[in-house]
Design a protein around this motif. Structure first.
Motif, mmCIF file in Angstrom:
data_model
loop_
_atom_site.group_PDB
_atom_site.id
_atom_site.type_symbol
_atom_site.label_atom_id
_atom_site.label_comp_id
_atom_site.label_asym_id
_atom_site.label_seq_id
_atom_site.Cartn_x
_atom_site.Cartn_y
_atom_site.Cartn_z
ATOM 1 N N ASN A 84 0.855 -1.189 0.000
ATOM 2 C CA ASN A 84 0.000 0.000 0.000
ATOM 3 C C ASN A 84 0.893 1.242 0.000
ATOM 4 O O ASN A 84 1.561 1.527 0.987
ATOM 5 N N PRO A 85 0.910 2.027 -1.088
ATOM 6 C CA PRO A 85 1.825 3.186 -1.153
ATOM 7 C C PRO A 85 1.414 4.343 -0.254
ATOM 8 O O PRO A 85 2.202 5.264 -0.060
ATOM 9 N N ALA A 86 0.198 4.326 0.280
ATOM 10 C CA ALA A 86 -0.277 5.421 1.136
ATOM 11 C C ALA A 86 -0.322 5.048 2.604
ATOM 12 O O ALA A 86 -0.880 5.791 3.408
ATOM 13 N N HIS A 87 0.264 3.904 2.971
ATOM 14 C CA HIS A 87 0.173 3.446 4.356
ATOM 15 C C HIS A 87 1.029 4.329 5.259
ATOM 16 O O HIS A 87 2.173 4.634 4.943
ATOM 17 N N ARG B 82 7.714 5.565 6.739
ATOM 18 C CA ARG B 82 7.694 6.443 5.570
ATOM 19 C C ARG B 82 9.022 7.198 5.500
ATOM 20 O O ARG B 82 9.390 7.941 6.401
ATOM 21 N N ASN C 225 3.825 14.604 -5.064
ATOM 22 C CA ASN C 225 2.935 13.444 -5.044
ATOM 23 C C ASN C 225 3.586 12.376 -4.203
ATOM 24 O O ASN C 225 4.630 11.850 -4.536
ATOM 25 N N SER C 226 2.951 12.027 -3.096
ATOM 26 C CA SER C 226 3.569 11.086 -2.165
ATOM 27 C C SER C 226 3.631 9.682 -2.710
ATOM 28 O O SER C 226 4.328 8.840 -2.181
ATOM 29 N N ASN C 227 2.924 9.392 -3.808
ATOM 30 C CA ASN C 227 2.906 8.037 -4.335
ATOM 31 C C ASN C 227 3.432 7.986 -5.760
ATOM 32 O O ASN C 227 3.154 7.064 -6.506
ATOM 33 N N THR D 167 8.373 14.859 0.087
ATOM 34 C CA THR D 167 7.635 13.740 -0.462
ATOM 35 C C THR D 167 8.157 12.431 0.121
ATOM 36 O O THR D 167 9.361 12.217 0.201
ATOM 37 N N GLN E 252 7.682 7.977 0.830
ATOM 38 C CA GLN E 252 7.221 6.668 0.377
ATOM 39 C C GLN E 252 7.380 5.675 1.520
ATOM 40 O O GLN E 252 8.285 5.819 2.342
ATOM 41 N N LYS F 110 2.159 18.489 7.903
ATOM 42 C CA LYS F 110 2.276 17.094 7.471
ATOM 43 C C LYS F 110 3.547 16.462 8.037
ATOM 44 O O LYS F 110 3.537 15.294 8.441
#
Length: 389
Positions: free
Chosen positions: A65-68, A84, A93-95, A134, A136, A240
């Motif tokens: 899951n790239p948004a976990h 992360r 774009n975080s993903n 950014t 990941q 963030k």
């Protein structure tokens, strides 16, 4: 997929998963999101055959899951850490995909003038210094005899660690090595985590420089500040970063508790020398996360303070202008009164037929202005402006 066998001060690399569990040392199995997502079940079966540990389905979904968010969970057989890390791109774009390490380094080091904004596809984005935030996810599965990592295709930390292990493997056993090999999967994971957190520490100076430029622009009386949306984006990015650090700190705290619980032998907690070293390493990671968190909080407070000072300075300049206009109006009020009186349509008026009447009136008007200026200066309604440097 890369497989490293680390044991007895030796490193062996293989492209295929081993069929048996090593008697000494441990495996590092490194995979990418693409490799796992292509065949999740097959990948999990290969891990189970090589390590004897079955990864549960929810954890497998979390790994790709790239948004976990940053997270820790454990079972009786293994522990899982999602962390992360900073990505190799700064596109907001975080993903998103990849970029070169050189491009990101240049973006972080290049001075950004006030108002300079990074753009993506012609659209407005955050400033270049803040676009490096950014992130990941990278997932760690901590097994008894192996460390399994799942990450995006490009990772500076993973690549640097693999390069060091390959350099260690290529050297002869008699050669001198500056770095000690990790002694356990937990040790290797904490080294990777520490290197990832250090990347956040490297961002402190570019972020500070960017916000210093904004503060100077906010307080510059010669040019009005107009980049309010950019400043708002910066504040959002810092929020963030604070949330990210809090999640990372919580995950590391749970990981620390997991390490401590692993040493519970029923008669109390006994921490061996190895576990003591692991706790020292994880405390170091947590301390670095706290430093990033505190720095982000200070930067956000600095932005808010600079904005408040900006509006105070604007209000002060407005008051100065209004005071000047008020003084000018007060000076002309008696003069307007005099001209209005002498403009009346009366046949007989004092000084109207006098040859010196005009000059007497003008002298009296000048004296009134000088007297009012002296009164205003004495009451400090007028002050000398400060000299500009």
């Amino acid at each position: 997929m890369d497989i490293f066998l680390i044991c007895d001060n030796q490193v062996t690399q293989s492209d295929a998963l081993p069929g048996s569990i090593p008697a000494h040392g441990f495996f590092w199995i490194d995979s990418t999101h693409e490799e796992v997502a292509a065949d999740p079940e097959g990948w999990r079966d290969m891990i189970a055959c090589a390590t004897g540990t079955h990864i549960y389905e929810p954890h497998l979904k979390d790994a790709i899951n790239p948004a976990h968010p940053s997270y820790f969970d454990s079972t009786q057989d293994y522990g899982m850490v999602v962390f992360r890390k900073l990505s190799l791109h700064g596109n907001g774009n975080s993903n998103a995909g990849d970029n070169s390490d050189t491009a990101e380094t240049a973006a972080a080091a290049e001075p950004i003038e006030s108002g300079t904004i990074a753009t993506v596809g012609g659209k407005r984005a955050v400033p270049a210094a803040l676009s490096n935030l950014t992130t990941q996810p990278i997932t760690f599965f901590i097994l008894d005899n192996a460390l399994v990592t799942v990450h995006e295709h490009h990772s500076r930390t993973i690549s640097a660690t693999r390069a060091r292990l390959m350099d260690y493997a290529n050297k002869s056993s008699k050669a001198q090595h500056t770095n000690r090999l990790p002694t356990s999967p937990e040790d290797l994971m904490l080294r990777l985590l520490n290197a990832m957190v250090d990347k956040y520490l490297e961002l402190r100076q570019p972020l500070t420089n960017q916000l210093d430029r904004w503060q100077r622009a906010l307080l510059d009386p010669a040019r009005p500040f107009k980049d309010w949306l950019t400043l708002l984006d910066a504040r959002i990015e810092l929020r963030k970063l604070e949330s990210l650090c809090e999640e990372q700190h919580d995950a590391m705290q749970e990981l620390r508790d997991y390490f401590v619980d692993m040493d519970d032998d029923g008669d109390g907690i006994t921490i061996s020398r190895t576990r003591d070293l692991l706790l020292v390493r994880i405390h170091d990671v947590m301390e670095h996360i706290n430093r990033v968190l505190n720095h982000a909080s200070r930067l956000e407070s600095s932005i808010e303070s600079a904005v408040q000072i900006h509006f105070s300075a604007v209000a002060h300049r407005t008051n100065e202008v209004m005071r000047t206009l008020t003084v000018i109006t007060a000076l002309f009020m008696p003069l307007t009164l005099i001209t209005g009186i002498f403009g009346m349509n009366f046949a007989v008026m004092p000084l109207l037929q006098n040859k010196t009447g005009f000059w007497l009136t003008m002298i009296s008007m000048v004296l009134i202005v000088v007297g009012m200026l002296a009164f205003f200066r004495r009451r400090r309604y007028l002050e000398n402006p400060p000299e500009r440097r």
